[in-house]
Design an enzyme around this catalytic site. Sequence first.
Site, short mmCIF file in Angstrom:
data_model
loop_
_atom_site.label_atom_id
_atom_site.label_comp_id
_atom_site.label_asym_id
_atom_site.label_seq_id
_atom_site.Cartn_x
_atom_site.Cartn_y
_atom_site.Cartn_z
N GLU A 17 0.85 -1.19 0.00
CA GLU A 17 0.00 0.00 0.00
C GLU A 17 0.88 1.24 0.00
O GLU A 17 1.83 1.33 0.80
CB GLU A 17 -0.91 0.01 1.22
CG GLU A 17 -1.76 1.28 1.37
CD GLU A 17 -2.66 1.24 2.60
OE1 GLU A 17 -3.07 0.13 3.01
OE2 GLU A 17 -2.96 2.31 3.16
N GLU A 21 -2.90 11.54 2.80
CA GLU A 21 -3.97 11.37 3.78
C GLU A 21 -4.01 12.61 4.67
O GLU A 21 -2.97 13.14 5.06
CB GLU A 21 -3.74 10.14 4.65
CG GLU A 21 -3.91 8.82 3.94
CD GLU A 21 -3.85 7.66 4.91
OE1 GLU A 21 -4.89 7.07 5.22
OE2 GLU A 21 -2.73 7.35 5.37
#
Length: 282
Positions: free
Chosen positions: A161, A166
């Site tokens: 990932e 974010e």
Amino acid sequence: MSQRRMEGGSVRGPWRAGSRAQGRGHDVPGDEFAAYTLLWSDEFDGAAGAPADARAWQADIGGHGWGNQELQYYTDGTGNAALDGEGHLAIVAREADPHVDGHHYDGCGYTSARLTSKDRVSFRYGLVAARIKIPRARGIWPAFWMLGQDLDVTGWPRCGEIDIMEYFGTGPAVIHGAAHGPGYTGGAGISGSRTAGSSLGHDFHVYSVAWEARRIRWYIDGKLYHTVMPGDLRGKRWVFDHDFFLLLNVAVGGVASQNPGRSVRFPQTMLIDYVRVYTPGG
């Protein structure tokens, strides 16, 4: 399905899904990437209310964030993800009202969208950039990220990932980037952060990663703030050597965020101007 070879890998998917891509622009940081050329993009042109291009994107459907204890239910409706008619994709988190639409959303109090390019657009290596205006509110968790295309075979986190951007909605205007794999997930992910300042939720910013065979670098507005190499994993496995796909979503609450307070007004919207993938050497 189109396919074009890249250094160390390939890109698969529909090419130039939008009409406004002009090749290398200000989203490519520094002279180092001067020779990179645009390989694929979605510019999100189209009529207001239209869904995202189905050749590139599909919606994940479900509630609670698949283990992240999030408060939203992801839908495939245009009320949660649609073009705005001004060249943007809008992902919208809303308060759920089962009395209005008759859907109880698995007990979730909010609806939102998570779009993924899995099995439609995947690639290995390159410069990946998106120009995004995020919602900046406590308890709102927008993200632009990638997962390994082998997810269904190897599972997470062995698929790998890469979190390109974010914002956890927990405080100051700080954005985060991280790499996750076997033995380095969640809070143990190899992460970096940068304070973006008061403009974070008011303006568009370009979030990008330069992904190479043995190095991943994170940028905001062309400024480097984080690098990960195999040596940073302390002997754990490097799982970033195969095709990955893209994800865009807005979560509400969750383990890395917090519950939205009474001062948070809904809907909360993330606007994406474009997503672009560049390749070295044309």
